[in-house]
Scaffold this active site. Sequence first.
Site, mmCIF file in Angstrom:
data_model
loop_
_atom_site.group_PDB
_atom_site.id
_atom_site.type_symbol
_atom_site.label_atom_id
_atom_site.label_comp_id
_atom_site.label_asym_id
_atom_site.label_seq_id
_atom_site.Cartn_x
_atom_site.Cartn_y
_atom_site.Cartn_z
ATOM 1 N N CYS A 76 68.822 52.576 30.441
ATOM 2 C CA CYS A 76 68.508 51.253 29.902
ATOM 3 C C CYS A 76 69.033 50.143 30.820
ATOM 4 O O CYS A 76 70.244 49.989 30.959
ATOM 5 C CB CYS A 76 69.134 51.151 28.511
ATOM 6 S SG CYS A 76 69.291 49.494 27.854
ATOM 7 N N CYS A 79 71.444 47.729 29.191
ATOM 8 C CA CYS A 79 72.733 48.392 28.934
ATOM 9 C C CYS A 79 73.583 48.400 30.203
ATOM 10 O O CYS A 79 74.793 48.152 30.155
ATOM 11 C CB CYS A 79 72.516 49.831 28.468
ATOM 12 S SG CYS A 79 71.542 49.988 26.957
#
Length: 151
Positions: A76, A79
Amino acid sequence: MNISFKIGVIAAILIVVIAGGFIALNSSNSNNESLATNTTSNSSNEFKWYTDFDAAISEAQKTNKQIFAAFSASWCPACQQLESETLVDERIKQKISQNYVAVKIDVDTNPELSSKYGIYSIPSIVFMTSNGEVIKKIEGYQSPDQLLGAL
């Protein structure tokens, strides 16, 4: 000296050099991993990211602190940005270490926990009591200043 003796010596030297490189690389990676997952010192408190949720709950109950849970995944981009820009900020680390037990939870390796806490978007930060009850949830990337405001 004959040619096969020279080739044998060269081969032996190459094996030693390559093996030494692997040993040095492995040692360096082990040290980096332990620094990343264990403790990092800051001004007055020790800062530690837990990766085991049960251990974080136990520590929160022992220290009478709340839990700061960061749900993310390695694939991600948001993230990774949260990890590399926000969670490493010294102001963030100081606030978290004063008031929370910090735990990082990978949604891919902990799907049951992610489901239990209703994590449908990552990154997500969940503030919890020491018993794991949700106090507040923040979804999406947070800049250091945004997260500091929430802490």
